[in-house]
Motif scaffolding. Structure first.
Motif, mmCIF file in Angstrom:
data_model
loop_
_atom_site.group_PDB
_atom_site.id
_atom_site.type_symbol
_atom_site.label_atom_id
_atom_site.label_comp_id
_atom_site.label_asym_id
_atom_site.label_seq_id
_atom_site.Cartn_x
_atom_site.Cartn_y
_atom_site.Cartn_z
ATOM 1 N N GLY A 1 0.825 -1.234 -0.142
ATOM 2 C CA GLY A 1 -0.021 -0.236 -0.103
ATOM 3 C C GLY A 1 0.704 1.396 0.025
ATOM 4 N N ASN A 2 2.299 1.095 -0.428
ATOM 5 C CA ASN A 2 2.927 2.230 -0.440
ATOM 6 C C ASN A 2 3.088 3.043 0.980
ATOM 7 N N GLU A 3 2.792 2.334 1.844
ATOM 8 C CA GLU A 3 3.071 3.209 3.179
ATOM 9 C C GLU A 3 4.424 3.500 3.664
ATOM 10 N N LEU A 4 4.785 4.778 3.702
ATOM 11 C CA LEU A 4 6.160 5.172 4.043
ATOM 12 C C LEU A 4 6.259 4.856 5.683
ATOM 13 N N VAL A 5 5.185 5.155 6.402
ATOM 14 C CA VAL A 5 5.282 4.911 7.885
ATOM 15 C C VAL A 5 4.460 3.739 8.328
ATOM 16 N N VAL A 6 4.846 2.965 9.021
ATOM 17 C CA VAL A 6 4.375 1.573 9.451
ATOM 18 C C VAL A 6 4.164 1.630 11.108
ATOM 19 N N THR A 7 3.149 0.989 11.550
ATOM 20 C CA THR A 7 2.961 0.638 12.741
ATOM 21 C C THR A 7 3.515 -0.781 13.374
ATOM 22 N N THR A 8 4.660 -0.491 14.353
ATOM 23 C CA THR A 8 5.213 -1.825 15.014
ATOM 24 C C THR A 8 4.329 -2.564 15.812
ATOM 25 N N PRO A 9 4.596 -3.786 16.302
ATOM 26 C CA PRO A 9 3.533 -4.638 17.051
ATOM 27 C C PRO A 9 2.944 -4.080 18.343
ATOM 28 N N ASN A 10 4.177 -3.028 18.840
ATOM 29 C CA ASN A 10 3.809 -2.486 20.332
ATOM 30 C C ASN A 10 3.068 -1.215 19.777
ATOM 31 N N ASN B 1 8.754 2.787 7.177
ATOM 32 C CA ASN B 1 8.894 1.487 6.468
ATOM 33 C C ASN B 1 10.337 1.111 6.459
ATOM 34 N N PRO B 2 10.591 -0.362 6.933
ATOM 35 C CA PRO B 2 12.110 -0.824 6.666
ATOM 36 C C PRO B 2 12.340 -0.947 5.232
ATOM 37 N N LEU B 3 11.388 -1.099 4.348
ATOM 38 C CA LEU B 3 11.688 -1.299 3.063
ATOM 39 C C LEU B 3 11.972 -0.065 2.327
ATOM 40 N N ASN C 1 16.202 3.032 -0.166
ATOM 41 C CA ASN C 1 17.130 4.333 -0.087
ATOM 42 C C ASN C 1 18.611 3.806 -0.077
ATOM 43 N N LYS C 2 19.009 2.859 0.589
ATOM 44 C CA LYS C 2 20.493 2.367 0.803
ATOM 45 C C LYS C 2 20.874 1.667 -0.690
ATOM 46 N N ALA C 3 20.202 0.815 -1.156
ATOM 47 C CA ALA C 3 20.351 0.363 -2.633
ATOM 48 C C ALA C 3 20.636 1.438 -3.697
#
Length: 122
Positions: A58-67, A73-75, A80-82
């Motif tokens: 869903g092209n989410e730039l921000v994700v919610t962690t389990p807590n 978003n880690p992706l 960006n690193k690649a």
């Protein structure tokens, strides 16, 4: 035309075929460069794969962690690193406009039909 290393991803192989064709056409492809070219292609492949995964999510730039905390978003970090690594390697091959001016890569000339007509009249 050299074949891509087997360990490249499908996205990386796509980039390999594109870049080896261009480098071959410019007559600047050397077997000494193939390992570095493979690294460049793999980084482009990682970038594309991370972008596809984000798109599927869903092209989410921000994700919610389990807590319940929000985090980038880690992706996005992977992409960006690649991209950063690919850009660094790309500069060595003259794949960027500014790099081409520094290394004097020949520019493919487009055919100009008007110039051809004018040359015939001369």
């Amino acid at each position: 035309m050299p074949t891509p290393p087997e360990w490249l991803t499908d996205y990386a192989k796509d980039e390999w075929y594109t870049q080896t064709a261009e480098l071959e056409a410019l007559r600047i492809l050397s077997t000494m460069d193939l390992s570095m070219l493979a690294m460049y292609c793999q980084q482009v492949g990682i970038f594309r794969q991370a972008q596809e995964e984000m798109k599927r999510e869903g092209n989410e730039l921000v994700v919610t962690t389990p807590n319940g905390a929000l985090q980038p978003n880690p992706l996005l970090g992977i992409a960006n690193k690649a991209a950063d690594l690919a850009l660094k390697i790309a500069g060595q091959f003259g794949f960027t406009p500014s790099a081409r001016t520094r290394i004097g890569t020949p520019v493919k000339e487009e055919e100009d039909p008007l110039a051809e007509l004018l040359n015939r009249r001369s």
